[in-house]
Structure formats: structure tokens, C-alpha cells
Write an enzyme that holds these catalytic residues in place. Structure first.
Site, PDB file in Angstrom:
ATOM      1  CE  LYS A  11      -4.029   2.326   1.494  1.00  0.00           C
ATOM      2  NZ  LYS A  11      -5.464   2.091   1.443  1.00  0.00           N
ATOM      3  CB  THR A  56      -4.749   9.365   4.104  1.00  0.00           C
ATOM      4  OG1 THR A  56      -5.997   8.732   3.781  1.00  0.00           O
ATOM      5  CG2 THR A  56      -4.013   9.729   2.820  1.00  0.00           C
TER       6      THR A  56
END
Length: 226
Positions: A37, A41
Site C-alpha cells: 500500500k 492516509t
């Protein structure tokens, strides 16, 4: 060796649980799996999708790059934190370093397909082109999914990125009229590889493994790595 990007028609559609389920199914088929990944966030509120994949699927080859505190789109989250997005070649190198013969490497995006992940304006679609990856698209069964799915598939086709199929990230039990109708309609747009039960992320590792093995066609999973 196979690299598969996992994208979605939007945020919150179930990309992480789909990554975990496919990783689990592949591992049960004897395939070596790595999950990447590049951009995460929402770390300030404890979001850690790679850790979730590790917990659910038992994958140990996990790789990330950029992490931003606020649960916003990556470019906005980076700006808010006074940080930069990674460069395109950093993301490509991260993925390439994971790729090896006999391994399935899953690359989870952030949000939808055309969200900016790297500067300047680089999206998961661009990364898929760079690493010659197909895209597995995570969708919902809700009203509006047909339009969102078609738009995503058109965006993939515009850059000759192959669609590896669709996965419904959260399938209700029991399904209502809209969900049942949409599942049939989605299958006419592209192959539906799986429909994961709602709440799958709350399962323990054993139950998650059983669910994952049942969700995906074993022959398709086995054929992902040549």
C-alpha cells in the site's frame, strides 16, 4: 510472477478486506503473497491497512511508503501535514522490489482509481501501466454502483489496463432488491470474482480464512501466478 492492483469505485468500498481475502485465498492455494500500500492516509486515527491485511490474512511481506495523519485524499493529506507525495519512481521501485517468480503481489490504492498518489498527478492507473499490472475493481452493491463501475472500467480501458474482474466488498445478508439486481447487472459488465459478506473484517483469522477460500474460485486464484 503477477502484480495485481486493487482499486475501487470510491473510498470505503472494501479494498483492504478484499486484499486480505484474496491474499488469504492465494496463500491457502500455496502461493507466496506480498501486499503493498504505497500511500496511507488517516494514520492519526489509527488507520493501518497493511496491519489489517497482516492480521486477517497472515501475510508477512507487507510494504508501504508514504503515511499521512489526516483521513483525506492523499494530496490534501500531504499538504495539510506539510509533506510531499512520493515520486512516481519511488512507488514503482517499491512494487518492483516485491515482485519475484511464483509470487502474487497485490497493490492497494487509496480511494478510487484516479486519485493522485504521486507527484505530479500520478494515479494508480499510471502505476498499473508502469508495472504492467491488471486491476481488480472493488465495488458496492448499492444504488449508483453501476455508473461508478462503468466509469472506472472506462478509465482503465483508456490506458489499456486490463480488468481482472470485480469484487463486491460488502454483500448484505439478506440482500435487498437493489443489491440483488445490481449483482446481476454487475455480472453483465465484468466478471464478479467474489462477493464478501458484510462485516468480514471483524472475523477472526480462522473464520476469515474459511470465508476467503470459499469466496474466490480456486482455479482463478491458482491461475493468477504462472
Amino acid at each position: 510472477m503477477t502484480i495485481l492492483v486493487v482499486t475501487g469505485t470510491g473510498t470505503g468500498v472494501g479494498k483492504t478486506v478484499v486484499c486480505a481475502a484474496l491474499a488469504s485465498a492465494a496463500r491457502q492455494a500455496g502461493i507466496d503473497v506480498a501486499v503493498c500500500k504505497p500511500v496511507q492516509t488517516g494514520t492519526a486515527r489509527g488507520d493501518d491497512d497493511l496491519a489489517e491485511v497482516g492480521r486477517l490474512a497472515g501475510v508477512t511481506q507487507l510494504a508501504g511508503l508514504a503515511r499521512y495523519p489526516q483521513p483525506m485524499a492523499p494530496a490534501a493529506a500531504a499538504e495539510h501535514a506539510g509533506m510531499a507525495l512520493p515520486a512516481r519512481d519511488q512507488i514503482v521501485r517499491l512494487i518492483a522490489d516485491l515482485d519475484r517468480p511464483g509470487r502474487l503481489t497485490l497493490v492497494e490504492g487509496a480511494g478510487g482509481l484516479l486519485v493522485e498518489l504521486a507527484e505530479p498527478g500520478v494515479t494508480l492507473r499510471d502505476v498499473a501501466v508502469d508495472v504492467a499490472a491488471a486491476a481488480l475493481v472493488v465495488v458496492t452493491a448499492d444504488l449508483g454502483t453501476l455508473n461508478h463501475t462503468k466509469l472506472t472500467l472506462e478509465a482503465l480501458a483508456a490506458q489499456q489496463v486490463s480488468c481482472a474482474g470485480l469484487v463486491i466488498g460488502s454483500w448484505p445478508d439478506p440482500p435487498g432488491l437493489v443489491a440483488a439486481s445490481n449483482r446481476s447487472a454487475l455480472a453483465r459488465i465484468a466478471t464478479v470474482r467474489a462477493a464478501l459478506p458484510a462485516g468480514a473484517a471483524s472475523l477472526d483469522a480462522g473464520d476469515f480464512a474459511a470465508m476467503s477460500a470459499a469466496a474466490f474460485d480456486r482455479n482463478w486464484v491458482a491461475g493468477l501466478v504462472g
